[in-house]
Design an enzyme around this catalytic site. Structure first.
Site, PDB file in Angstrom:
ATOM      1  N   ASP A  15      -1.361  -2.359  -2.684  1.00  0.00           N
ATOM      2  CA  ASP A  15      -1.027  -0.929  -2.756  1.00  0.00           C
ATOM      3  C   ASP A  15      -1.015  -0.533  -4.224  1.00  0.00           C
ATOM      4  O   ASP A  15      -0.683  -1.341  -5.090  1.00  0.00           O
ATOM      5  CB  ASP A  15       0.351  -0.659  -2.137  1.00  0.00           C
ATOM      6  CG  ASP A  15       0.356  -0.772  -0.615  1.00  0.00           C
ATOM      7  OD1 ASP A  15      -0.709  -0.563  -0.007  1.00  0.00           O
ATOM      8  OD2 ASP A  15       1.420  -1.052  -0.056  1.00  0.00           O
TER       9      ASP A  15
ATOM     10  N   ASP B  36      -4.330   3.237   3.862  1.00  0.00           N
ATOM     11  CA  ASP B  36      -3.168   3.951   4.406  1.00  0.00           C
ATOM     12  C   ASP B  36      -3.458   5.447   4.503  1.00  0.00           C
ATOM     13  O   ASP B  36      -3.128   6.092   5.500  1.00  0.00           O
ATOM     14  CB  ASP B  36      -1.937   3.732   3.521  1.00  0.00           C
ATOM     15  CG  ASP B  36      -1.520   2.279   3.421  1.00  0.00           C
ATOM     16  OD1 ASP B  36      -1.787   1.510   4.373  1.00  0.00           O
ATOM     17  OD2 ASP B  36      -0.934   1.904   2.387  1.00  0.00           O
TER      18      ASP B  36
END
Length: 170
Positions: free
Chosen positions: A113, A127
Site C-alpha cells: 500500500d 483497492d
C-alpha cells in the site's frame, strides 16, 4: 470487462513495482501536501489492517471472488456492468498477486500500500479499483440496470411480431 480488469491489474502491479523499487518501507513522500502523499506500507490484513492473523482467509476469498467474476464474463452485456465488474476483478487479482507472491510466504503475502490521505487508511490502485467498481455496481443496481443492460422496470419484452403483451398469456 477483461480490458478494464487488465488495465486495473497492470496499473496496480506497475505502481507497486515502482514503490518497492524506489522507496524504503515506511518512507513518506509528499505529493500534494497536506492532501496526498506516498507512504510505503506492507499490509498483512484487509482494509484498515483488519484481520492480520487471517491473511490466508483473504487469499481464499479473493480466489473465490475472482473465479466468480470470470464466470460472469459471457453473461455481461452492459458497458456499465463490464466496467464495474472489470474494476473489481482487476483489483482483486492485483491484491491476490501480492498475497500469493510477496513475503512472508505463499498465500500469506503482505499487500503493498502507498497512497496516503489525511486521517484515512493507506491503500493502492487495486483497492481503488475494487471500491470504484463496487460503487458503480451500487449505482447500476439502484438504477435498476441488469447485467444485460436492460432496466428491470422495462417490463416484459414484446414478441417481434408485435402480438401480445409479452407475458406469455393469450
Amino acid at each position: 470487462m477483461i480490458a478494464c480488469a487488465l488495465i486495473a491489474y497492470v496499473a496496480d502491479q506497475l505502481t507497486k513495482w515502482w514503490v518497492v523499487s524506489t522507496m524504503t518501507e515506511g518512507q513518506i513522500t509528499p505529493v500534494l501536501p497536506p492532501l496526498l502523499s506516498w507512504r510505503f506500507f506492507r499490509n498483512p490484513g484487509a482494509a484498515f489492517s483488519i484481520g492480520t492473523d487471517y491473511t490466508w482467509v483473504f487469499t481464499i476469498i479473493m480466489v473465490v471472488v475472482s473465479t466468480a467474476l470470470v464466470l460472469q464474463v459471457r453473461k455481461v452485456a452492459s458497458l456499465g456492468w463490464s466496467v464495474a465488474l472489470g474494476l473489481v476483478l482487476g483489483g482483486a487479482l492485483g491484491n491476490l498477486t501480492d498475497r500469493l507472491l510477496r513475503e512472508p510466504s505463499f498465500g500469506q503475502g503482505h499487500v503493498v500500500d502507498f497512497i496516503a490521505l489525511p486521517n484515512f487508511a493507506i491503500f493502492n490502485i487495486a483497492d481503488s479499483a475494487v471500491v470504484s467498481g463496487v460503487v458503480l455496481i451500487c449505482i447500476l443496481t439502484l438504477r435498476g440496470i441488469g447485467l444485460d443492460g436492460r432496466r428491470t422496470d422495462d417490463g416484459p419484452a414484446v414478441p417481434p411480431d408485435g402480438t401480445g403483451d409479452g407475458s406469455g398469456r393469450s
